[in-house]
Design a protein around this motif. Structure first.
Motif, PDB file in Angstrom:
ATOM      1  N   CYS A  70       4.457  46.328  59.542  1.00 47.52           N
ATOM      2  CA  CYS A  70       3.358  45.700  58.476  1.00 47.52           C
ATOM      3  C   CYS A  70       2.116  45.572  59.159  1.00 47.52           C
ATOM      4  O   CYS A  70       2.286  44.683  60.084  1.00 47.52           O
ATOM      5  N   ASN A  72      -0.126  43.501  57.943  1.00 41.96           N
ATOM      6  CA  ASN A  72      -0.662  42.242  57.613  1.00 41.96           C
ATOM      7  C   ASN A  72      -0.329  41.113  58.438  1.00 41.96           C
ATOM      8  O   ASN A  72      -1.244  40.190  58.664  1.00 41.96           O
ATOM      9  N   ARG A  73       0.693  41.206  59.108  1.00 37.76           N
ATOM     10  CA  ARG A  73       1.222  40.298  60.035  1.00 37.76           C
ATOM     11  C   ARG A  73       1.039  38.721  59.580  1.00 37.76           C
ATOM     12  O   ARG A  73       0.450  37.911  60.083  1.00 37.76           O
ATOM     13  N   CYS A  74       1.520  38.277  58.426  1.00 33.57           N
ATOM     14  CA  CYS A  74       1.213  36.954  57.821  1.00 33.57           C
ATOM     15  C   CYS A  74       1.943  35.973  58.568  1.00 33.57           C
ATOM     16  O   CYS A  74       3.181  36.262  59.430  1.00 33.57           O
ATOM     17  N   PHE A  76       3.759  33.313  58.288  1.00 31.73           N
ATOM     18  CA  PHE A  76       5.133  32.825  57.971  1.00 31.73           C
ATOM     19  C   PHE A  76       6.274  34.000  58.094  1.00 31.73           C
ATOM     20  O   PHE A  76       7.267  33.753  57.691  1.00 31.73           O
ATOM     21  N   CYS A  77       5.908  35.134  58.486  1.00 30.64           N
ATOM     22  CA  CYS A  77       6.662  36.257  58.280  1.00 30.64           C
ATOM     23  C   CYS A  77       7.412  36.446  59.792  1.00 30.64           C
ATOM     24  O   CYS A  77       6.690  36.763  60.617  1.00 30.64           O
ATOM     25  N   TYR A  79       9.741  38.908  59.733  1.00 25.92           N
ATOM     26  CA  TYR A  79      10.452  40.369  59.409  1.00 25.92           C
ATOM     27  C   TYR A  79       9.655  41.434  60.096  1.00 25.92           C
ATOM     28  O   TYR A  79      10.087  42.386  60.634  1.00 25.92           O
ATOM     29  N   ALA A  80       8.275  41.375  59.881  1.00 23.01           N
ATOM     30  CA  ALA A  80       7.021  42.429  60.296  1.00 23.01           C
ATOM     31  C   ALA A  80       7.214  42.544  61.660  1.00 23.01           C
ATOM     32  O   ALA A  80       7.282  41.695  62.384  1.00 23.01           O
ATOM     33  N   GLY A 116       7.114  46.757  54.380  1.00 22.66           N
ATOM     34  CA  GLY A 116       5.970  46.355  55.136  1.00 22.66           C
ATOM     35  C   GLY A 116       4.717  47.443  54.723  1.00 22.66           C
ATOM     36  O   GLY A 116       5.094  48.472  54.283  1.00 22.66           O
ATOM     37  N   VAL A 148       1.260  43.339  46.421  1.00 22.48           N
ATOM     38  CA  VAL A 148       0.715  43.761  47.735  1.00 22.48           C
ATOM     39  C   VAL A 148       0.789  45.091  47.916  1.00 22.48           C
ATOM     40  O   VAL A 148      -0.065  45.922  48.540  1.00 22.48           O
ATOM     41  N   LYS A 196      -3.787  39.688  53.772  1.00 21.43           N
ATOM     42  CA  LYS A 196      -2.951  40.124  52.560  1.00 21.43           C
ATOM     43  C   LYS A 196      -4.069  39.878  51.524  1.00 21.43           C
ATOM     44  O   LYS A 196      -5.020  39.207  51.564  1.00 21.43           O
TER      45      LYS A 196
HETATM   46 FE1  SF4 Z   1       3.645  42.291  55.787  1.00 21.50          FE
HETATM   47 FE2  SF4 Z   1       5.043  41.155  53.473  1.00 21.50          FE
HETATM   48 FE3  SF4 Z   1       5.650  40.372  56.148  1.00 21.50          FE
HETATM   49 FE4  SF4 Z   1       3.219  39.817  55.246  1.00 21.50          FE
HETATM   50  S1  SF4 Z   1       5.105  38.732  54.343  1.00 21.50           S
HETATM   51  S2  SF4 Z   1       3.690  40.401  57.186  1.00 21.50           S
HETATM   52  S3  SF4 Z   1       2.833  41.596  53.927  1.00 21.50           S
HETATM   53  S4  SF4 Z   1       5.860  42.015  55.211  1.00 21.50           S
END
Ligand code: SF4
Ligand code: V47
Length: 367
Positions: A70, A72-74, A76-77, A79-80, A116, A148, A196
């Motif tokens: 992904c 975006n690399r938020c 709080f995430c 997972y990405a 993502g 998104v 995002k």
């Molecule tokens: Fe990407 Fe969604 Fe994770 Fe943001 S929350 S980094 S948009 S996968």
């Protein structure tokens, strides 16, 4: 029902609720501030029982997270990943087909598909993905992509949001999950997820999706840097939009998990805050039919309690949840139908297996 409140100030909120009067911002803030959790829970439970009686819904579903790459690399995430990172993946259409076929004997009613923003995947991939899923599992509802992803896909395809939604709908998209909004607030957007789409864009897209006849859910990610006032504003913004479109199906408060994120210094949410978020949602969102206690994020035990604090739905069996477990969730990765029903019965409610649109399914328990 007469309630003896420890916090007498809750009486005002209860009397508004009994008169079906809409709660205001100050009421919303007080719901979070009160220390009379049981009193608050009883108010929310009154509303919940008036709408749904003793029923508690769940769905037999399967999650498919097609890529964790992904751009975006938020913050709080957890997972990405970036392309080339250890553990980064993107499933081919064949891989997705294989995962569906692995569970083809199970009575899966909904496929929850999100991923993502992976620049290696083309718009055709997404059309192919939807068509393949529909072909392999024609009876299951495809609930896929957040706003998104819709924004990203419209840029990728060079199409308007409306045309993008139309093409996805023609390929099999039937419903959309509620993620991606996080907290509808520019301060939080700039601090935690500046790459995002912002809340104005999220609202614009969700409106277009509802206009196209596709129902969506809505969420709120809480337990990070947001204030109580920002939570309440978020709920009121969703309530205003629901007045306009009637397109939201369920609301799901999402408890932040900080492990492996850039916010790993933050403590987990407390049971008190988790229950207050459920109750606040039930009381403020008077035009939403359903409030989900997402057991993956708050744990199976608290999800049972949440059914008496305003929630009427436990989401589903899931299997292979990835987003929250990468961020340290200790709940199971999936539950069987028997486990879901037991959880509900032990909490004092009557389990109702549902489809994506809350129609009851009378399937025997055999898995
Ligand atoms: Fe990407 Fe969604 Fe994770 Fe943001 S929350 S980094 S948009 S996968
Ligand atoms: O948008 C990301 C959140 C969402 C973390 O609509 C995190 O039925 C906690 O939206 N800790 C995706 N939350 C999940 C989602 C969802 C889940 C279940 C049902 C439905 C539905 C929707 O998860 C993201 C983001 O808000 N998220 N990272 C984290 N570390």
């Amino acid at each position: 029902m007469k309630i003896s409140f420890i916090d007498k100030k809750l009486k005002g909120i209860y009397s508004k609720v009994l008169k079906n009067s809409r709660l205001c911002k100050e009421d919303g803030i007080y719901i979070y501030e009160t220390r009379d959790l049981i009193g608050l829970g009883q108010i929310a439970n009154t509303v919940r029982r008036k709408r749904h009686g003793n029923k508690a819904f769940y769905i037999y579903n399967q999650h498919l997270n097609y890529t964790n790459v992904c751009k975006n690399r938020c913050e709080f995430c957890a997972y990405a990943k970036d392309e080339g990172d250890f553990g980064a993946y993107a499933w081919s259409i064949e891989e997705i087909k294989k995962r569906l076929l692995e569970r083809i004997d199970e009575p899966v009613n909904e496929l929850h598909i999100v991923g993502g923003l992976n620049e290696d995947l083309s718009f055709e991939y997404f059309i192919d993905l939807l068509k393949t899923v529909k072909k392999v599992r024609p009876k299951a509802t495809i609930k896929a992509f957040t706003c998104v992803e819709i924004d990203y896909l419209s840029n990728l395809a060079g199409l308007t949001i409306e045309k993008t939604i139309q093409q996805l709908k023609e390929a099999g998209l039937e419903m959309m999950p509620g993620g991606g909004a996080e907290v509808l607030n520019s301060r939080i957007h700039e601090t935690l997820f500046p790459k995002k789409i912002d809340h104005n864009r999220w609202l614009k897209i969700v409106k277009a999706v509802h206009k196209a006849g596709i129902k969506t859910n809505a969420t709120m990610l809480y337990g990070h840097i947001e204030t109580i006032e920002e939570r309440v504003d978020h709920l009121i913004t969703l309530r205003d939009l629901q007045d306009e479109t009637c397109g939201f199906s369920a609301f799901i408060p999402l408890a932040f998990h900080s492990e492996n994120t850039q916010l790993s210094h933050l403590p987990p949410t407390t049971a008190i805050d988790d229950l207050k978020n459920i109750a606040a949602a039930r009381l403020m969102l008077d035009n939403f039919d359903h409030i989900k206690a997402y057991w993956v994020m708050i744990g199976e035990k608290l999800a049972q309690v949440a059914l008496s604090f305003g929630a009427d739905d436990l989401d589903g069996t899931i299997i292979e949840e990835r987003i929250t477990h990468t961020a340290g969730a200790t709940s199971a990765k999936g539950l069987t139908k028997i486990q879901m029903e037991k959880m509900i019965i032990q909490a004092g409610f009557a389990p109702v297996e549902r489809d994506s649109f809350y129609n009851a399914i009378n399937a025997p328990i055999n898995t």
